[in-house]
Design a protein around this motif. Structure first.
Motif, PDB file in Angstrom:
ATOM      1  N   TYR A   1       1.839   0.482   7.813  1.00  9.65           N
ATOM      2  CA  TYR A   1       2.229   1.408   6.755  1.00  9.65           C
ATOM      3  C   TYR A   1       0.968   1.768   5.967  1.00  9.65           C
ATOM      4  O   TYR A   1       0.286   0.885   5.435  1.00  9.65           O
ATOM      5  CB  TYR A   1       3.267   0.798   5.821  1.00  9.65           C
ATOM      6  CG  TYR A   1       3.799   1.784   4.801  1.00  9.65           C
ATOM      7  CD1 TYR A   1       4.915   2.557   5.096  1.00  9.65           C
ATOM      8  CD2 TYR A   1       3.171   1.969   3.575  1.00  9.65           C
ATOM      9  CE1 TYR A   1       5.393   3.488   4.183  1.00  9.65           C
ATOM     10  CE2 TYR A   1       3.639   2.888   2.670  1.00  9.65           C
ATOM     11  CZ  TYR A   1       4.754   3.645   2.971  1.00  9.65           C
ATOM     12  OH  TYR A   1       5.219   4.576   2.065  1.00  9.65           O
TER      13      TYR A   1
ATOM     14  N   GLU B   1      -1.245   4.897   3.462  1.00 11.20           N
ATOM     15  CA  GLU B   1      -1.300   6.125   2.673  1.00 11.20           C
ATOM     16  C   GLU B   1      -2.610   6.822   3.014  1.00 11.20           C
ATOM     17  O   GLU B   1      -3.690   6.246   2.848  1.00 11.20           O
ATOM     18  CB  GLU B   1      -1.236   5.827   1.174  1.00 11.20           C
ATOM     19  CG  GLU B   1       0.151   5.448   0.682  1.00 11.20           C
ATOM     20  CD  GLU B   1       0.201   5.271  -0.818  1.00 11.20           C
ATOM     21  OE1 GLU B   1      -0.863   5.424  -1.472  1.00 11.20           O
ATOM     22  OE2 GLU B   1       1.279   4.957  -1.357  1.00 11.20           O
TER      23      GLU B   1
ATOM     24  N   GLY C   1       2.366   8.981   2.787  1.00 12.42           N
ATOM     25  CA  GLY C   1       2.610   7.570   3.022  1.00 12.42           C
ATOM     26  C   GLY C   1       3.657   7.386   4.094  1.00 12.42           C
ATOM     27  O   GLY C   1       4.697   8.050   4.065  1.00 12.42           O
TER      28      GLY C   1
ATOM     29  N   THR D   1       7.841   8.642   7.471  1.00 19.18           N
ATOM     30  CA  THR D   1       7.992   8.274   6.071  1.00 19.18           C
ATOM     31  C   THR D   1       9.188   7.344   5.891  1.00 19.18           C
ATOM     32  O   THR D   1      10.054   7.255   6.774  1.00 19.18           O
ATOM     33  CB  THR D   1       8.170   9.526   5.199  1.00 19.18           C
ATOM     34  OG1 THR D   1       9.388  10.195   5.591  1.00 19.18           O
ATOM     35  CG2 THR D   1       7.001  10.488   5.384  1.00 19.18           C
TER      36      THR D   1
END
Length: 274
Positions: free
Chosen positions: A127, A129, A134, A149
């Protein structure tokens, strides 16, 4: 002057046979070449999978190998159709210059993809950003990276936009620190508040023993005394711990008679006589 059709057919027949043979041979080369390219690419991917190579690198190298092999197949087809090698080289040079100028952005995305594969700032499943988005990494292609997402949207980001900015990877480390703020009234007993918060942290199944959690007064704000609550949890348990602790703090404060102040304004009205 009369044209004898039979003579024309006699002259054209060898040419038609030669052209047809060349065309069929070129088609055969293309079909067999494509099959071989797919087989080689599949074999390389399987070998990398057995060697526990990351999915990102496996997909990237597979795409590159297939593209190179298909380029060779197309060149072989063109040569079989009778185009001279010198003409092909000149054409490729001119086409390469034109394509390079027209696809500067795509080439930068390709270079960025190579950098991502080399330095591995993230892998499939992480995960992150990046580029203002993100999400979890779904795949890393030659030119783009695909993210999913939390609300299940698929976002495709050019690789150059990712490498040109800051990349925050939340999955690299096994543990994360959870930062919470609990505000209480100035009239509350700070020692009691500290003890209640410690009990809440000790009772939470997600909180790790090491590193030790931090509970301390951080700020004397305008309307509250703010405690910071900073336990460490496993990365996979971050949001579960966040939601549970936030809810538990509110319930325990209510049960213990600890007030959570909110901003208030006092309005004073003065009457001025005429």
């Amino acid at each position: 002057m009369e044209i004898d059709i039979n003579e024309w057919l006699t002259l054209l027949r060898p040419m038609a046979i030669e052209a047809g043979t060349s065309l069929l041979t070129a088609l055969f080369i293309f079909l067999i070449g494509r099959w071989v390219a797919r087989a080689i690419t599949s074999g390389i991917k399987k070998a990398m999978a057995k060697a526990d190579v990351e999915d990102t690198l496996e997909t990237f190298i597979g795409n590159i190998v297939y593209a190179v092999l298909m380029t060779c197949v197309i060149l072989a087809v063109v040569l079989e159709l009778g185009v001279e090698a010198a003409s092909i080289v000149a054409l490729l040079g001119a086409a390469g210059l034109a394509v390079g100028l027209a696809l500067q952005g795509s080439l930068s995305n390709f270079a960025a993809g190579v950098l991502i594969i080399m330095f591995k700032p993230y892998k499939v499943g992480d995960y992150v950003e990046a580029a203002g988005v993100g999400g979890s990494i779904e795949s890393v292609q030659i030119f783009t990276t695909t993210l999913r997402t939390p609300d299940n949207k698929v976002v495709i980001v050019p690789n150059s936009q990712i490498t040109d900015g800051v990349i925050t990877n939340y999955s690299t480390n096994d543990t994360r620190r959870l930062d919470l703020v609990a505000g209480v009234s100035y009239s509350d007993d700070l020692d009691k508040v500290h003890g209640v918060l410690k009990e809440i942290i000790d009772d939470c199944e997600y909180v790790l023993d090491a590193p030790a959690p931090v509970i301390a007064v951080n700020e004397l704000a305008d309307s509250s005394v703010n405690f910071v609550v900073r336990p460490w949890v496993k990365t996979a348990d971050y949001w579960a711990a966040h939601f549970e602790l936030t809810e538990t703090i509110k319930k325990r404060f209510d049960a213990e008679g600890i007030s959570i102040p909110f901003p208030q304004s006092d309005v004073h009205i003065h009457q001025v006589s005429a």
